[in-house]
Motif scaffolding. Structure first.
Motif, PDB file in Angstrom:
ATOM      1  N   ASN A  78       0.817  -1.215   0.000  1.00  0.00           N
ATOM      2  CA  ASN A  78       0.000   0.000   0.000  1.00  0.00           C
ATOM      3  C   ASN A  78       0.850   1.264   0.000  1.00  0.00           C
ATOM      4  O   ASN A  78       0.370   2.338  -0.351  1.00  0.00           O
ATOM      5  N   HIS A  79       2.115   1.139   0.381  1.00  0.00           N
ATOM      6  CA  HIS A  79       3.051   2.260   0.324  1.00  0.00           C
ATOM      7  C   HIS A  79       3.877   2.256  -0.974  1.00  0.00           C
ATOM      8  O   HIS A  79       4.691   3.160  -1.194  1.00  0.00           O
ATOM      9  N   ILE A  80       3.701   1.253  -1.809  1.00  0.00           N
ATOM     10  CA  ILE A  80       4.661   0.958  -2.864  1.00  0.00           C
ATOM     11  C   ILE A  80       4.871   2.112  -3.840  1.00  0.00           C
ATOM     12  O   ILE A  80       5.980   2.329  -4.326  1.00  0.00           O
ATOM     13  N   GLY A  81       3.834   2.887  -4.130  1.00  0.00           N
ATOM     14  CA  GLY A  81       3.978   3.975  -5.086  1.00  0.00           C
ATOM     15  C   GLY A  81       4.969   5.028  -4.639  1.00  0.00           C
ATOM     16  O   GLY A  81       5.689   5.610  -5.463  1.00  0.00           O
ATOM     17  N   ILE A  82       5.030   5.273  -3.335  1.00  0.00           N
ATOM     18  CA  ILE A  82       5.982   6.245  -2.798  1.00  0.00           C
ATOM     19  C   ILE A  82       7.407   5.733  -2.959  1.00  0.00           C
ATOM     20  O   ILE A  82       8.318   6.474  -3.364  1.00  0.00           O
ATOM     21  N   TYR A  83       7.610   4.455  -2.654  1.00  0.00           N
ATOM     22  CA  TYR A  83       8.945   3.869  -2.778  1.00  0.00           C
ATOM     23  C   TYR A  83       9.389   3.784  -4.231  1.00  0.00           C
ATOM     24  O   TYR A  83      10.565   3.992  -4.546  1.00  0.00           O
ATOM     25  N   VAL A  84       8.460   3.477  -5.132  1.00  0.00           N
ATOM     26  CA  VAL A  84       8.792   3.445  -6.553  1.00  0.00           C
ATOM     27  C   VAL A  84       9.233   4.823  -7.030  1.00  0.00           C
ATOM     28  O   VAL A  84      10.252   4.966  -7.716  1.00  0.00           O
ATOM     29  N   ALA A  85       8.457   5.847  -6.664  1.00  0.00           N
ATOM     30  CA  ALA A  85       8.782   7.206  -7.096  1.00  0.00           C
ATOM     31  C   ALA A  85      10.128   7.662  -6.535  1.00  0.00           C
ATOM     32  O   ALA A  85      10.898   8.342  -7.231  1.00  0.00           O
ATOM     33  N   LYS A  86      10.435   7.270  -5.306  1.00  0.00           N
ATOM     34  CA  LYS A  86      11.735   7.607  -4.741  1.00  0.00           C
ATOM     35  C   LYS A  86      12.848   6.882  -5.477  1.00  0.00           C
ATOM     36  O   LYS A  86      13.876   7.472  -5.831  1.00  0.00           O
ATOM     37  N   HIS A  87      12.640   5.590  -5.723  1.00  0.00           N
ATOM     38  CA  HIS A  87      13.643   4.778  -6.409  1.00  0.00           C
ATOM     39  C   HIS A  87      13.955   5.323  -7.799  1.00  0.00           C
ATOM     40  O   HIS A  87      15.115   5.350  -8.237  1.00  0.00           O
ATOM     41  N   GLN A  88      12.926   5.771  -8.493  1.00  0.00           N
ATOM     42  CA  GLN A  88      13.083   6.260  -9.862  1.00  0.00           C
ATOM     43  C   GLN A  88      13.613   7.694  -9.936  1.00  0.00           C
ATOM     44  O   GLN A  88      13.899   8.200 -11.019  1.00  0.00           O
ATOM     45  N   GLY A  89      13.719   8.353  -8.792  1.00  0.00           N
ATOM     46  CA  GLY A  89      14.214   9.724  -8.771  1.00  0.00           C
ATOM     47  C   GLY A  89      13.185  10.755  -9.150  1.00  0.00           C
ATOM     48  O   GLY A  89      13.513  11.921  -9.401  1.00  0.00           O
ATOM     49  N   TRP A  90      11.900  10.364  -9.146  1.00  0.00           N
ATOM     50  CA  TRP A  90      10.858  11.285  -9.593  1.00  0.00           C
ATOM     51  C   TRP A  90      10.583  12.393  -8.579  1.00  0.00           C
ATOM     52  O   TRP A  90      10.248  13.510  -8.969  1.00  0.00           O
ATOM     53  N   PHE A  91      10.729  12.104  -7.297  1.00  0.00           N
ATOM     54  CA  PHE A  91      10.580  13.174  -6.309  1.00  0.00           C
ATOM     55  C   PHE A  91      11.680  14.216  -6.495  1.00  0.00           C
ATOM     56  O   PHE A  91      11.431  15.426  -6.491  1.00  0.00           O
ATOM     57  N   GLU A  92      12.894  13.737  -6.647  1.00  0.00           N
ATOM     58  CA  GLU A  92      14.028  14.651  -6.824  1.00  0.00           C
ATOM     59  C   GLU A  92      13.848  15.488  -8.082  1.00  0.00           C
ATOM     60  O   GLU A  92      14.110  16.706  -8.084  1.00  0.00           O
ATOM     61  N   ASN A  93      13.378  14.865  -9.147  1.00  0.00           N
ATOM     62  CA  ASN A  93      13.142  15.602 -10.399  1.00  0.00           C
ATOM     63  C   ASN A  93      12.097  16.702 -10.224  1.00  0.00           C
ATOM     64  O   ASN A  93      12.122  17.705 -10.943  1.00  0.00           O
ATOM     65  N   ALA A  94      11.187  16.485  -9.264  1.00  0.00           N
ATOM     66  CA  ALA A  94      10.142  17.474  -8.999  1.00  0.00           C
ATOM     67  C   ALA A  94      10.575  18.508  -7.959  1.00  0.00           C
ATOM     68  O   ALA A  94       9.771  19.351  -7.551  1.00  0.00           O
ATOM     69  N   GLY A  95      11.832  18.436  -7.532  1.00  0.00           N
ATOM     70  CA  GLY A  95      12.337  19.398  -6.552  1.00  0.00           C
ATOM     71  C   GLY A  95      12.042  19.033  -5.118  1.00  0.00           C
ATOM     72  O   GLY A  95      12.071  19.886  -4.230  1.00  0.00           O
ATOM     73  N   ILE A  96      11.776  17.744  -4.867  1.00  0.00           N
ATOM     74  CA  ILE A  96      11.406  17.284  -3.529  1.00  0.00           C
ATOM     75  C   ILE A  96      12.451  16.319  -2.990  1.00  0.00           C
ATOM     76  O   ILE A  96      12.830  15.346  -3.661  1.00  0.00           O
ATOM     77  N   ASP A  97      12.917  16.590  -1.806  1.00  0.00           N
ATOM     78  CA  ASP A  97      13.795  15.676  -1.075  1.00  0.00           C
ATOM     79  C   ASP A  97      12.938  14.945  -0.051  1.00  0.00           C
ATOM     80  O   ASP A  97      12.680  15.454   1.033  1.00  0.00           O
ATOM     81  N   ILE A  98      12.474  13.738  -0.405  1.00  0.00           N
ATOM     82  CA  ILE A  98      11.526  13.026   0.450  1.00  0.00           C
ATOM     83  C   ILE A  98      12.256  12.226   1.524  1.00  0.00           C
ATOM     84  O   ILE A  98      13.249  11.551   1.260  1.00  0.00           O
ATOM     85  N   ASP A  99      11.752  12.336   2.715  1.00  0.00           N
ATOM     86  CA  ASP A  99      12.246  11.556   3.845  1.00  0.00           C
ATOM     87  C   ASP A  99      11.096  10.665   4.312  1.00  0.00           C
ATOM     88  O   ASP A  99      10.109  11.155   4.861  1.00  0.00           O
ATOM     89  N   ILE A 100      11.203   9.361   4.064  1.00  0.00           N
ATOM     90  CA  ILE A 100      10.173   8.409   4.471  1.00  0.00           C
ATOM     91  C   ILE A 100      10.502   7.947   5.881  1.00  0.00           C
ATOM     92  O   ILE A 100      11.559   7.371   6.120  1.00  0.00           O
ATOM     93  N   VAL A 101       9.605   8.215   6.825  1.00  0.00           N
ATOM     94  CA  VAL A 101       9.905   7.958   8.233  1.00  0.00           C
ATOM     95  C   VAL A 101       8.922   6.956   8.827  1.00  0.00           C
ATOM     96  O   VAL A 101       7.785   6.837   8.376  1.00  0.00           O
TER      97      VAL A 101
END
Length: 364
Positions: A62-85
Motif C-alpha cells: 500500500n506504500h509501494i507507489g511512494i517507494y517506486v517514485a523515490k527509487h526512480q528519482g521522480w521526487f528529486e526531479n520534482a524538486g522534492i527531497d523526500i524523507d520516508i519515516v
C-alpha cells in the motif's frame, strides 16, 4: 480500524495497534505540537524542498507507489527531497496535524475519526477504491462456517468501537445476535488465533490474506460487503494538513503528481515495482516473492481502480470515492462508533466532501 499489518513473522507491527495507541493519546496530545509548524518550513536541501512522508505501518504494497517514485528519482526531479519515516506512536494523522510530518498514508475513515476530535486534515489522493478487509478464523476451527458463527466466540481486537460495529453488523446480517467476547491482541492476530486465545480476527486480503495463502495458517474468511457493511472502509491514501494546503498548494500538487506516477507504475509493472520496494526498504525484511504476489492480487482484484478505465482516461488513479466513504461514515454514526475529544458519542456522521479533495490530482 482493521487489524494491520504482518509483513513478515519477524515484524508483527500492526496499523490497528498504531491507531489504538493514537486513540488513547489523542485527547492529551492532539494539539501539543501545533506551534511547531510544518516540517518542511522554509529549509531546502540545495535546490530541493525537504518533505517528510510518514508510514501508516511498516512498508508494504500500500506504500509501494511512494517507494517506486523515490527509487526512480521522480521526487528529486520534482524538486522534492523526500524523507520516508516510521510511523509515530501516536499515528501519522496526529503527526501531520501537528506539523511533524508533511504527508502520511492512512484512510479517509481515520481522517473522519480525527476530524471529530478537532484535527484539520485532508486526504489528497485515495489509492484503494474498494474494501479489502476480511474477518477470519483458522480453517481448523470447523465450528465457524459463516459470520453468524462468530456469535458467542472471542474476537481478537485492539479495542476499536469501529471494528466492533463492523463485526456486529456482519453477524446480524448473517442471522446471528451480534454478541461476542473480546481479547486484546498482544503481538499478532495469527498468533492469538493459533494460541487459542481468540476465535476470529480482522486481516487484509491484499497482505495477510496473501501471507496466509503462501505460508499458512489456512483461514476461513468473510468480506464486509457480503454481510451488510456499506461503502468503503479501506479508503487508503495520502493525507496532508489544511495548513500545508493553505501555505504551499504548489508543493502539495507536485507531491501528489509524483505519488500518482509511482502508483501508476506499480499498477502497470507490479513485479518490477515489488523489487523496488524490497530494495528501498531493506529494514522491513520483505520477501520479494511475497510482495510480488501481493501486488498481483491488488492488480487482479482491481483494488486501485479498473486498469482499462485508467488507461483510456475515464478514471484517474487516486480519485477520492466520496459516495463510498460517506456510506461507511453514515454506518459508523448509526452504530455510535464516533466519539469526540471528550469521549462523548457523536451521532452525526462527518462529511467526506469536507475531508478530502481531488483538486491536486493530475489527470491521466
Amino acid at each position: 480500524m482493521h487489524i494491520r499489518h504482518i509483513s513478515h513473522p519477524r515484524n508483527p507491527l500492526t496499523a490497528f495497534a498504531t491507531k489504538a495507541l493514537a486513540a488513547a493519546s489523542a485527547i492529551a496530545m492532539m494539539f501539543t505540537a501545533a506551534a511547531c509548524g510544518q516540517s518542511n518550513d522554509t529549509s531546502d536541501t540545495g535546490a530541493l524542498k525537504k518533505v517528510t512522508f510518514m508510514l501508516y505501518w511498516t512498508p508494504d504494497t500500500n506504500h509501494i507507489g511512494i517507494y517506486v517514485a523515490k527509487h526512480q528519482g521522480w521526487f528529486e526531479n520534482a524538486g522534492i527531497d523526500i524523507d520516508i519515516v516510521p510511523v509515530a506512536q501516536a499515528g501519522g494523522e496526529q503527526a501531520v496535524n501537528n506539523g511533524q510530518a508533511d504527508f502520511a498514508l492512512t484512510t479517509l475513515t481515520n481522517v473522519s475519526t480525527y476530524a471529530i476530535k478537532g484535527a484539520k486534515l485532508k486526504e489528497v489522493m485515495q489509492v484503494q477504491q474498494k474494501p479489502s478487509a476480511i474477518w477470519c478464523s483458522l480453517a481448523s476451527n470447523t465450528a465457524i462456517k459463516s459470520p453468524k458463527d462468530f456469535d458467542g466466540k472471542t474476537f481478537a481486537t485492539f479495542g476499536s468501537n469501529e471494528s466492533d460495529a463492523v463485526v456486529r453488523r456482519m453477524i446480524q446480517t448473517d442471522g446471528g445476535k451480534g454478541e461476542f467476547d473480546k481479547v486484546t491482541v498482544g503481538t499478532s492476530t495469527f498468533q492469538t488465533l493459533s494460541s487459542g486465545k481468540a476465535d476470529f480476527g480482522g486481516f487484509y486480503s491484499t497482505w495477510e490474506g496473501v501471507q496466509a495463502d503462501m505460508e499458512g495458517p489456512a483461514l476461513t474468511c468473510f468480506a464486509e460487503p457480503d454481510y451488510g457493511v456499506p461503502g468503503n472502509a479501506d479508503s487508503i491514501g495520502i493525507i496532508t494538513s489544511d495548513k500545508l494546503i493553505e501555505s504551499d498548494p504548489a508543493l502539495v500538487k507536485k507531491f501528489v503528481a509524483v505519488a500518482q506516477k509511482g502508483y501508476q507504475f506499480a499498477y502497470e509493472h507490479p513485479d518490477e515495482a515489488s523489487e523496488m520496494l524490497v530494495e528501498e526498504a531493506p529494514d522491513a525484511n520483505l520477501e520479494t516473492d511475497f510482495v510480488k504476489k501481493s501486488m498481483r492480487f491488488i492488480v487482479d482484484g482491481q483494488y486501485w481502480g479498473d486498469p482499462a478505465k485508467i488507461e483510456d482516461g475515464s478514471f484517474t488513479l487516486g480519485t477520492v470515492d466520496f459516495s463510498g466513504t460517506q456510506a461507511y461514515f453514515d454506518f459508523l454514526a448509526q452504530e455510535d462508533a464516533y466519539s469526540d475529544a471528550d469521549g462523548k458519542t457523536v451521532h452525526t456522521a462527518p462529511q467526506s466532501k469536507d475531508l478530502a479533495t481531488n483538486e491536486f490530482l493530475s489527470e491521466g
